[in-house]
Design a protein around this motif. Structure first.
Motif, PDB file in Angstrom:
ATOM      1  N   GLN A  43      -2.179   9.072   4.836  1.00 27.30           N
ATOM      2  CA  GLN A  43      -3.063   8.181   4.085  1.00 27.30           C
ATOM      3  C   GLN A  43      -2.451   7.806   2.732  1.00 27.30           C
ATOM      4  OE1 GLN A  43      -7.427   8.999   4.071  1.00 27.30           O
ATOM      5  NE2 GLN A  43      -6.895  10.757   5.349  1.00 27.30           N
ATOM      6  N   ILE A  44      -1.852   8.788   2.068  1.00 31.76           N
ATOM      7  CA  ILE A  44      -1.263   8.515   0.747  1.00 31.76           C
ATOM      8  C   ILE A  44      -0.104   7.540   0.877  1.00 31.76           C
ATOM      9  CG2 ILE A  44      -0.148   9.511  -1.267  1.00 31.76           C
ATOM     10  CD1 ILE A  44      -1.560  12.175  -0.543  1.00 31.76           C
ATOM     11  N   VAL A  45       0.758   7.737   1.867  1.00 34.45           N
ATOM     12  CA  VAL A  45       1.863   6.803   2.087  1.00 34.45           C
ATOM     13  C   VAL A  45       1.320   5.418   2.401  1.00 34.45           C
ATOM     14  CG1 VAL A  45       3.788   6.215   3.615  1.00 34.45           C
ATOM     15  CG2 VAL A  45       3.523   8.554   2.796  1.00 34.45           C
ATOM     16  N   SER A  46       0.255   5.354   3.179  1.00 36.52           N
ATOM     17  CA  SER A  46      -0.339   4.060   3.515  1.00 36.52           C
ATOM     18  C   SER A  46      -0.863   3.333   2.285  1.00 36.52           C
ATOM     19  CB  SER A  46      -1.476   4.253   4.526  1.00 36.52           C
ATOM     20  OG  SER A  46      -2.000   3.011   4.948  1.00 36.52           O
ATOM     21  N   SER A  47      -1.332   4.082   1.299  1.00 34.19           N
ATOM     22  CA  SER A  47      -1.815   3.433   0.074  1.00 34.19           C
ATOM     23  C   SER A  47      -0.699   2.665  -0.608  1.00 34.19           C
ATOM     24  CB  SER A  47      -2.407   4.472  -0.891  1.00 34.19           C
ATOM     25  OG  SER A  47      -1.400   5.281  -1.494  1.00 34.19           O
ATOM     26  N   ALA A  48       0.530   3.168  -0.516  1.00 34.12           N
ATOM     27  CA  ALA A  48       1.676   2.494  -1.125  1.00 34.12           C
ATOM     28  C   ALA A  48       2.260   1.424  -0.216  1.00 34.12           C
ATOM     29  CB  ALA A  48       2.754   3.518  -1.478  1.00 34.12           C
ATOM     30  N   GLU A  49       2.293   1.700   1.082  1.00 30.91           N
ATOM     31  CA  GLU A  49       2.909   0.769   2.016  1.00 30.91           C
ATOM     32  C   GLU A  49       1.978  -0.369   2.419  1.00 30.91           C
ATOM     33  OE1 GLU A  49       6.106   0.930   3.309  1.00 30.91           O
ATOM     34  OE2 GLU A  49       6.500   2.560   1.890  1.00 30.91           O
ATOM     35  N   ASN A  50       0.664  -0.079   2.484  1.00 28.37           N
ATOM     36  CA  ASN A  50      -0.283  -1.052   3.043  1.00 28.37           C
ATOM     37  C   ASN A  50      -1.459  -1.383   2.139  1.00 28.37           C
ATOM     38  OD1 ASN A  50       1.191  -0.820   5.555  1.00 28.37           O
ATOM     39  ND2 ASN A  50       0.101   1.110   5.892  1.00 28.37           N
ATOM     40  N   SER A  51      -1.552  -0.726   0.985  1.00 29.83           N
ATOM     41  CA  SER A  51      -2.641  -0.950   0.022  1.00 29.83           C
ATOM     42  C   SER A  51      -3.999  -0.521   0.545  1.00 29.83           C
ATOM     43  CB  SER A  51      -2.688  -2.419  -0.423  1.00 29.83           C
ATOM     44  OG  SER A  51      -1.480  -2.774  -1.059  1.00 29.83           O
ATOM     45  N   ASP A  52      -4.043   0.371   1.516  1.00 31.46           N
ATOM     46  CA  ASP A  52      -5.277   1.041   1.906  1.00 31.46           C
ATOM     47  C   ASP A  52      -4.908   2.342   2.610  1.00 31.46           C
ATOM     48  OD1 ASP A  52      -5.051   0.692   4.780  1.00 31.46           O
ATOM     49  OD2 ASP A  52      -5.691  -1.372   4.513  1.00 31.46           O
ATOM     50  N   LEU A  53      -5.915   3.124   2.962  1.00 33.11           N
ATOM     51  CA  LEU A  53      -5.669   4.451   3.517  1.00 33.11           C
ATOM     52  C   LEU A  53      -5.689   4.482   5.040  1.00 33.11           C
ATOM     53  CD1 LEU A  53      -7.836   6.642   1.097  1.00 33.11           C
ATOM     54  CD2 LEU A  53      -5.473   5.852   0.815  1.00 33.11           C
ATOM     55  N   ALA A  54      -6.044   3.370   5.660  1.00 30.06           N
ATOM     56  CA  ALA A  54      -6.254   3.335   7.111  1.00 30.06           C
ATOM     57  C   ALA A  54      -4.937   3.108   7.843  1.00 30.06           C
ATOM     58  CB  ALA A  54      -7.271   2.255   7.471  1.00 30.06           C
ATOM     59  N   TRP A  55      -4.076   4.112   7.860  1.00 29.16           N
ATOM     60  CA  TRP A  55      -2.727   3.941   8.400  1.00 29.16           C
ATOM     61  C   TRP A  55      -2.732   3.560   9.870  1.00 29.16           C
ATOM     62  CZ3 TRP A  55      -1.096   7.038  12.399  1.00 29.16           C
ATOM     63  CH2 TRP A  55      -1.763   8.258  12.573  1.00 29.16           C
ATOM     64  N   GLN A 167       6.493  18.896  -0.102  1.00 30.30           N
ATOM     65  CA  GLN A 167       6.695  18.378   1.248  1.00 30.30           C
ATOM     66  C   GLN A 167       6.328  16.900   1.313  1.00 30.30           C
ATOM     67  OE1 GLN A 167       4.380  21.036   3.719  1.00 30.30           O
ATOM     68  NE2 GLN A 167       5.428  22.825   2.870  1.00 30.30           N
ATOM     69  N   PHE A 168       5.230  16.536   0.651  1.00 27.16           N
ATOM     70  CA  PHE A 168       4.859  15.124   0.613  1.00 27.16           C
ATOM     71  C   PHE A 168       5.871  14.292  -0.168  1.00 27.16           C
ATOM     72  CE2 PHE A 168       3.047  11.514  -1.576  1.00 27.16           C
ATOM     73  CZ  PHE A 168       2.720  10.733  -0.479  1.00 27.16           C
ATOM     74  N   VAL A 169       6.326  14.811  -1.288  1.00 28.33           N
ATOM     75  CA  VAL A 169       7.328  14.109  -2.104  1.00 28.33           C
ATOM     76  C   VAL A 169       8.559  13.786  -1.256  1.00 28.33           C
ATOM     77  CG1 VAL A 169       8.975  14.436  -3.993  1.00 28.33           C
ATOM     78  CG2 VAL A 169       6.560  14.967  -4.345  1.00 28.33           C
ATOM     79  N   THR A 235       2.107   7.224 -10.990  1.00 25.77           N
ATOM     80  CA  THR A 235       0.643   7.335 -11.053  1.00 25.77           C
ATOM     81  C   THR A 235       0.054   7.999  -9.818  1.00 25.77           C
ATOM     82  OG1 THR A 235       0.450   5.044 -10.242  1.00 25.77           O
ATOM     83  CG2 THR A 235       0.396   5.390 -12.626  1.00 25.77           C
ATOM     84  N   ALA A 236       0.907   8.668  -9.069  1.00 25.97           N
ATOM     85  CA  ALA A 236       0.438   9.441  -7.921  1.00 25.97           C
ATOM     86  C   ALA A 236       1.123  10.808  -7.929  1.00 25.97           C
ATOM     87  CB  ALA A 236       0.703   8.687  -6.615  1.00 25.97           C
ATOM     88  N   GLN A 237       2.344  10.879  -7.437  1.00 26.11           N
ATOM     89  CA  GLN A 237       3.018  12.169  -7.280  1.00 26.11           C
ATOM     90  C   GLN A 237       3.194  12.914  -8.594  1.00 26.11           C
ATOM     91  OE1 GLN A 237       6.562  11.536  -4.766  1.00 26.11           O
ATOM     92  NE2 GLN A 237       5.497   9.767  -3.907  1.00 26.11           N
ATOM     93  N   GLY A 258      -1.490  -0.335  -9.371  1.00 24.21           N
ATOM     94  CA  GLY A 258      -2.690  -0.662 -10.116  1.00 24.21           C
ATOM     95  C   GLY A 258      -3.989  -0.422  -9.370  1.00 24.21           C
ATOM     96  N   ASP A 259      -3.927  -0.172  -8.070  1.00 24.04           N
ATOM     97  CA  ASP A 259      -5.143   0.069  -7.288  1.00 24.04           C
ATOM     98  C   ASP A 259      -5.450   1.564  -7.247  1.00 24.04           C
ATOM     99  OD1 ASP A 259      -5.389  -2.648  -6.634  1.00 24.04           O
ATOM    100  OD2 ASP A 259      -4.004  -2.429  -4.948  1.00 24.04           O
ATOM    101  N   SER A 260      -6.737   1.901  -7.296  1.00 23.95           N
ATOM    102  CA  SER A 260      -7.170   3.302  -7.320  1.00 23.95           C
ATOM    103  C   SER A 260      -7.594   3.769  -5.933  1.00 23.95           C
ATOM    104  CB  SER A 260      -8.349   3.468  -8.285  1.00 23.95           C
ATOM    105  OG  SER A 260      -7.967   3.132  -9.594  1.00 23.95           O
ATOM    106  N   TYR A 261      -7.296   5.039  -5.636  1.00 30.04           N
ATOM    107  CA  TYR A 261      -7.621   5.634  -4.347  1.00 30.04           C
ATOM    108  C   TYR A 261      -8.153   7.037  -4.541  1.00 30.04           C
ATOM    109  CZ  TYR A 261      -4.651   1.815  -2.722  1.00 30.04           C
ATOM    110  OH  TYR A 261      -4.110   0.581  -2.508  1.00 30.04           O
ATOM    111  N   THR A 262      -8.968   7.475  -3.572  1.00 30.39           N
ATOM    112  CA  THR A 262      -9.534   8.814  -3.600  1.00 30.39           C
ATOM    113  C   THR A 262      -9.591   9.373  -2.193  1.00 30.39           C
ATOM    114  OG1 THR A 262     -10.919   8.294  -5.531  1.00 30.39           O
ATOM    115  CG2 THR A 262     -11.523  10.227  -4.233  1.00 30.39           C
ATOM    116  N   ILE A 263      -9.206  10.615  -2.043  1.00 32.06           N
ATOM    117  CA  ILE A 263      -9.461  11.383  -0.817  1.00 32.06           C
ATOM    118  C   ILE A 263     -10.299  12.575  -1.240  1.00 32.06           C
ATOM    119  CG2 ILE A 263      -8.467  12.765   1.030  1.00 32.06           C
ATOM    120  CD1 ILE A 263      -6.028  10.986   0.976  1.00 32.06           C
TER     121      ILE A 263
END
Length: 265
Positions: A43-55, A167-169, A235-237, A258-263
């Motif tokens: 989900q976090i990678v999707s926020s950067a690659e796709n601008s949402d969490l729904a990978w 591991q995520f990094v 602004t993430a890792q 610039g977009d905010s996300y929450t899990i």
């Protein structure tokens, strides 16, 4: 006076309480081999690659983003110019001969290593979208993502003694830069970091090492026009690292571009 039998019964009575303490401690430090933690990473990678969490919505994604890697497509950004898209379509075709993408294999072999669309246009994008509806192609994408990116990142991170955040990094870096060993790839970034700090497996400080890795990665990102925005690091890792959240515990809050996300959990 306590008899030997009384002492033994006392110890046996206490044993369950002692045994129950260990699982709760282990549960507090899950890593990305845990399915739920893996999904958080995706989900976090999707926020950067796709601008949402729904990978899972991005099996059908395909475009040329102008990074000299040709078409970028699918859930992890398989590229026609870097070989991973070719390997994906080869896997899909081994599993399902005659699929809608099989006819593009000669063209994918020819454009590998370039940003060319020769032999792919005009039908490839539409056929990719058709294939993306096939559960077999979706499974192939997930399997190749894990084989080429996720599993190697997790294996190396564990060998370096890194917890879930580390591991995520590694995973995020290997997705963007590729699993190679040249300066611009994951292996080169790790090599540059090792010159500045030691990982925990070598007796080093985990936070110091991860900061060195992120510093080395930012140098490479800023050299590429398509990746020069380093907010997925800043602004993430780096936020989680500064907070000491090395186990990537939820809730997680971050920003990318610039977009905010929450899990939450």
């Amino acid at each position: 006076m306590q008899t030997r039998r009384t002492v033994l019964l006392t110890l046996l009575a206490a044993a369950p309480a002692i045994a129950l303490a260990a699982p709760s401690q282990a549960a507090a430090a899950k890593d990305l081999s845990d399915p739920h933690m893996k999904d958080i990473a995706l989900q976090i990678v999707s926020s950067a690659e796709n601008s949402d969490l729904a990978w899972r919505d991005y099996f059908k994604y395909i475009e040329d983003i102008g990074d000299e890697r040709g078409y970028t497509a699918g859930i992890v950004g398989f590229c026609s110019g870097t070989g991973d898209m070719l390997e994906l379509v080869e896997l899909y075709t081994r599993r399902k001969p005659g699929n809608v993408l099989a006819k593009y294999l000669p063209a994918l072999r020819n454009v590998n290593g370039s940003d060319s669309h020769k032999g792919l246009d005009p039908g490839f994008k539409g056929d990719w979208a058709k294939a993306a509806k096939d559960p077999d192609f979706q499974k192939a994408q997930e399997d190749e993502r894990d084989r080429v990116y996720f599993n190697p990142a997790l294996q190396q991170a564990k060998a370096d003694g890194l917890r879930a955040l580390g591991q995520f990094v590694y995973y995020d870096a290997i997705v963007m830069h590729g699993p190679g060993t040249d300066r611009e790839s994951f292996g080169g970034i790790r090599k540059a970091a090792l010159k500045k700090a030691k990982p925990p497996s070598q007796g080093g400080d985990e936070v110091k090492y991860l900061n060195a890795f992120l510093d080395a990665r930012k140098v490479i990102m800023k050299e590429e026009d398509a990746h020069e925005d380093t907010s997925r690091v800043d602004t993430a890792q780096r936020v989680w690292l500064k907070a000491g959240n090395l186990d990537l515990n939820t809730p997680l809050k971050w920003k990318v571009y610039g977009d905010s996300y929450t899990i939450k959990s």
